[in-house]
Structure formats: structure tokens, C-alpha cells
Design a protein around this motif. Structure first.
Motif, mmCIF file in Angstrom:
data_model
loop_
_atom_site.group_PDB
_atom_site.id
_atom_site.type_symbol
_atom_site.label_atom_id
_atom_site.label_comp_id
_atom_site.label_asym_id
_atom_site.label_seq_id
_atom_site.Cartn_x
_atom_site.Cartn_y
_atom_site.Cartn_z
ATOM 1 N N SER A 85 0.824 -1.103 0.079
ATOM 2 C CA SER A 85 -0.145 -0.028 -0.106
ATOM 3 C C SER A 85 0.778 1.152 0.096
ATOM 4 O O SER A 85 1.795 1.233 0.738
ATOM 5 N N LEU A 86 0.505 2.465 -0.806
ATOM 6 C CA LEU A 86 1.290 3.532 -0.817
ATOM 7 C C LEU A 86 0.342 4.749 -1.183
ATOM 8 O O LEU A 86 -0.471 4.584 -2.264
ATOM 9 N N ASN A 87 0.519 5.731 -0.229
ATOM 10 C CA ASN A 87 -0.036 6.892 -0.892
ATOM 11 C C ASN A 87 0.886 7.483 -1.772
ATOM 12 O O ASN A 87 1.856 8.140 -1.302
ATOM 13 N N VAL A 88 0.640 7.610 -3.076
ATOM 14 C CA VAL A 88 1.475 8.177 -4.095
ATOM 15 C C VAL A 88 1.618 9.615 -4.030
ATOM 16 O O VAL A 88 2.646 10.251 -4.736
ATOM 17 N N ASN A 89 0.711 10.281 -3.247
ATOM 18 C CA ASN A 89 0.785 11.955 -3.737
ATOM 19 C C ASN A 89 0.802 12.197 -5.222
ATOM 20 O O ASN A 89 1.775 12.946 -5.320
ATOM 21 N N GLY A 90 -0.157 11.654 -5.864
ATOM 22 C CA GLY A 90 0.125 11.875 -7.303
ATOM 23 C C GLY A 90 0.764 10.920 -7.982
ATOM 24 O O GLY A 90 1.824 10.729 -8.090
ATOM 25 N N ILE A 91 0.013 10.114 -8.913
ATOM 26 C CA ILE A 91 0.690 8.963 -9.438
ATOM 27 C C ILE A 91 1.536 9.308 -10.585
ATOM 28 O O ILE A 91 2.600 8.582 -10.752
ATOM 29 N N ARG A 92 1.226 10.475 -11.164
ATOM 30 C CA ARG A 92 2.272 10.839 -12.174
ATOM 31 C C ARG A 92 3.468 11.174 -11.588
ATOM 32 O O ARG A 92 4.668 11.066 -12.126
ATOM 33 N N ALA A 93 3.607 11.889 -10.492
ATOM 34 C CA ALA A 93 4.555 12.442 -9.768
ATOM 35 C C ALA A 93 5.413 11.131 -8.992
ATOM 36 O O ALA A 93 6.808 10.984 -9.365
ATOM 37 N N ALA A 94 4.762 10.309 -8.878
ATOM 38 C CA ALA A 94 5.224 9.092 -8.096
ATOM 39 C C ALA A 94 6.070 8.135 -9.327
ATOM 40 O O ALA A 94 7.162 7.633 -9.097
ATOM 41 N N VAL A 95 5.390 8.219 -10.351
ATOM 42 C CA VAL A 95 5.967 7.458 -11.518
ATOM 43 C C VAL A 95 7.531 8.147 -11.956
ATOM 44 O O VAL A 95 8.374 7.594 -12.239
ATOM 45 N N ARG A 96 7.517 9.316 -11.929
ATOM 46 C CA ARG A 96 8.508 10.000 -12.321
ATOM 47 C C ARG A 96 9.843 9.866 -11.276
ATOM 48 O O ARG A 96 10.664 9.815 -11.832
ATOM 49 N N ARG A 97 9.020 9.558 -10.078
ATOM 50 C CA ARG A 97 10.416 9.651 -9.010
ATOM 51 C C ARG A 97 10.725 7.910 -8.810
ATOM 52 O O ARG A 97 11.249 7.614 -7.952
ATOM 53 N N GLY A 98 10.142 6.998 -9.611
ATOM 54 C CA GLY A 98 10.732 5.774 -9.737
ATOM 55 C C GLY A 98 9.642 4.574 -9.409
ATOM 56 O O GLY A 98 10.057 3.420 -8.965
ATOM 57 N N LEU A 99 8.114 4.952 -9.104
ATOM 58 C CA LEU A 99 7.302 3.885 -8.906
ATOM 59 C C LEU A 99 7.127 2.649 -9.521
ATOM 60 O O LEU A 99 7.236 1.551 -9.229
ATOM 61 N N ASP A 100 7.310 2.923 -11.047
ATOM 62 C CA ASP A 100 7.379 1.656 -11.856
ATOM 63 C C ASP A 100 8.675 0.873 -11.577
ATOM 64 O O ASP A 100 8.579 -0.348 -11.795
ATOM 65 N N ARG A 101 9.459 1.446 -11.278
ATOM 66 C CA ARG A 101 10.966 0.677 -10.990
ATOM 67 C C ARG A 101 10.839 -0.284 -9.794
ATOM 68 O O ARG A 101 11.277 -1.125 -9.638
ATOM 69 N N TRP A 102 10.052 0.685 -8.776
ATOM 70 C CA TRP A 102 9.980 -0.083 -7.542
ATOM 71 C C TRP A 102 8.979 -1.163 -7.627
ATOM 72 O O TRP A 102 9.364 -2.284 -6.891
ATOM 73 N N LEU A 103 7.964 -1.301 -8.459
ATOM 74 C CA LEU A 103 6.862 -2.322 -8.792
ATOM 75 C C LEU A 103 7.791 -3.379 -9.314
ATOM 76 O O LEU A 103 7.571 -4.619 -9.072
ATOM 77 N N GLU A 104 8.693 -3.133 -10.344
ATOM 78 C CA GLU A 104 9.370 -4.284 -10.809
ATOM 79 C C GLU A 104 10.371 -4.955 -9.796
ATOM 80 O O GLU A 104 10.445 -6.012 -10.025
ATOM 81 N N LEU A 105 10.983 -4.129 -8.824
ATOM 82 C CA LEU A 105 11.838 -4.609 -7.944
ATOM 83 C C LEU A 105 11.239 -5.462 -6.917
ATOM 84 O O LEU A 105 11.516 -6.600 -6.353
ATOM 85 N N ARG A 106 10.143 -4.897 -6.377
ATOM 86 C CA ARG A 106 9.585 -5.471 -5.060
ATOM 87 C C ARG A 106 8.461 -6.701 -5.758
ATOM 88 O O ARG A 106 8.018 -7.449 -4.935
#
Length: 279
Positions: free
Chosen positions: A5-26
Motif C-alpha cells: 500500500s502506498l499513498n503516492v501523493n500524485g501517481i504521475r509524480a510518483a512514476v517520475r520518481r520511480g514507482l514503476d521501477r519499485w514495482l518491478e523490484l518488489r
């Protein structure tokens, strides 16, 4: 089964900060997102996921989502037939393959109320802060009924139940770094903490992280962007996974997946991650 679970504080900003890479890693199987702040057509591509989203009716605010590897058999949004139903604060899906109903929650932050409200006495007035406080309490009352109904419906269907997300409440003094300094702060008021007490029971819902870490301070999941709070770990544990007893008993590991440094942060929250043995 890995759930996050993650409060992304804006999904577009979170993806720019690496959310997609985190999803792949975890590699979670399910992740609940809060404060998505994005209409469906503008959500960045996330290949390999089924996206269930309630963006709400307030442009640029709120929004909850669930990303699942399994296609949900049903999706439900909103807190019953209440004023909160269209705000993008509650979403649940059924995952038949996992034997699970799972919900993503973003509870209102509220505000510091009148001193009488802090002491548990009812007050009239109180200005904008008092209005936000009373509104949060109304949401909490509606949510408690929703969670009871959803948990019972899941049990009747032979599924476990899990609600996760940003509750905007630190349940106990172990769930924030400075409890004395925040004794009158929204998110740590007696009325909020007592409400959280009533949610939990060995027969109803279990705080999965606290079950596995009963004596640990934190682990915090939110830190202000300002100053050195993140570096000093001066934060709050306000993001939870609350599971039905059968699912909670299958929890193997759980905690906050805190980034290694300030520059690596995806949001002002860090993910809450739990691994469950398959049923």
C-alpha cells in the motif's frame, strides 16, 4: 502473496520518481494506491497490471486505486450511500483466485479542532478546523459500518478481507515519533485513537504490521517533505494493512519499505509491504 500500500501523493509524480521501477523490484501481487490525483485517461501506462480506479469527483484531489495481477471479478467504490461516496476515498475488489476481497482507503486528514473536542466533549462552531474535524468523524463512523459489511460479505463468499491505505491516524504512542508534542494534533486525538481501537479485534480486523512487530516503535510510514524529518526518521505510522483474522495469521513478513535516502523518495509516504502465505 505480496501485498503493498502506498499513498503516492500524485501517481504521475510518483512514476517520475520511480514507482514503476519499485514495482518491478518488489514484485507485489496487489498494491493499493491513495491520493492518485489523476483521471483514468491520464494514468501513466503500467504494463502487466489490472487497474481499478476511483478518481472521485474532485479534480486533482483524492483518488484511490488497486493494481492487481489477477483480473478482479467485481469492483465496488465509495462508502455506501453517503456524502462521501463520490470522493474517491474507498475502493474494493474481489480476487477469486486469491480468495480475497481487498480495499484501498484514503481517510480524510481532518484538522486540529476546538479544545473541547480534543477532550472528547461535543462543541458547536469551531470554524473551518472544527468543520473538518467533525467531517472526519462522520467519515470514520460511515467507514466502520462499511468495513463490517465488507468483511462479513467476504466471509459469506469464502474470502478473506483486507483493507489498506492511509488512515491519517496514529493508533498508539508507538505509531509516531513525538506523541507528547502531538497530543492535540489531528491524527492523534483520543477520539480518533479510540475509534481505531474499536476497529481491531482478534475476531474482526488485525493490524498486520503490529502483530508481527508488537514492541517496535513505528515503523513510520509518513514524513514531511520539509527539513530533515526523513533523515531523522521523525514521522508517523498512519498507513496500515488491516486483515481478517485468517489472513493475518498467514502474514510472514510486514513493515515499511523505507527508501534508503531522501533523494530516493517516491512520495511523502513509503510503501507498507506484507507477505502472506497462500491459503
Amino acid at each position: 502473496m505480496r501485498v503493498a500500500s502506498l499513498n503516492v501523493n500524485g501517481i504521475r509524480a510518483a512514476v517520475r520518481r520511480g514507482l514503476d521501477r519499485w514495482l518491478e523490484l518488489r514484485a507485489p501481487d496487489v498494491i493499493g494506491l491513495q491520493e492518485v490525483r489523476c483521471p483514468p485517461e491520464l494514468v501513466p501506462p503500467l504494463p502487466g497490471w489490472h487497474l481499478s480506479l476511483d478518481a472521485g469527483s474532485l479534480a486533482g484531489r483524492n483518488g484511490v486505486a488497486l493494481l492487481t495481477r489477477e483480473r478482479p471479478s467485481a469492483v465496488r467504490t465509495g462508502i455506501g450511500h453517503t456524502a462521501f461516496a463520490r470522493e474517491g476515498r474507498y475502493l474494493e475488489v474481489d480476487l477469486d483466485g486469491a480468495g480475497l476481497t481487498v480495499a484501498s482507503l484514503y481517510l480524510p486528514k481532518g484538522d486540529r479542532p476546538h479544545a473541547d473536542a480534543v477532550a472528547g466533549r461535543s462543541v458547536d462552531g469551531g470554524g473551518a478546523a472544527g468543520a473538518r474535524h467533525r467531517r472526519k468523524l462522520r467519515f470514520m463512523a460511515s467507514l466502520a459500518r462499511q468495513l463490517t459489511d465488507s468483511r462479513r460479505a467476504a466471509a459469506r463468499a469464502g474470502r478473506e478481507f483486507l483493507v489498506m491505505g492511509d488512515f491519517n491516524i496514529a493508533h498508539t504512542a508507538a505509531d509516531l515519533s513525538n506523541p507528547k508534542a502531538n497530543a492535540r494534533s489531528s491524527g492523534f486525538l483520543p477520539v480518533e485513537r479510540e475509534w481505531f481501537d474499536r476497529l481491531l479485534s482478534p475476531r474482526r480486523l488485525v493490524d498486520v504490521v503490529r502483530r508481527l512487530h508488537p514492541d517496535e516503535q513505528g515503523p513510520n510510514s509518513w514524513w514531511t517533505w520539509r527539513g530533515s524529518a526523513f533523515d531523522r526518521d521523525a514521522g508517523w505510522r498512519i498507513d496500515y494493512q488491516l486483515a481478517s483474522p485468517g489472513l493475518a495469521a498467514r502474514a510472514l513478513r510486514a513493515g515499511t519499505d523505507r527508501e534508503p535516502d531522501y533523494a530516493s523518495r517516491m512520495s511523502d509516504h513509503s510503501p507498507v509491504l506484507a507477505d502472506y502465505a497462500r491459503g
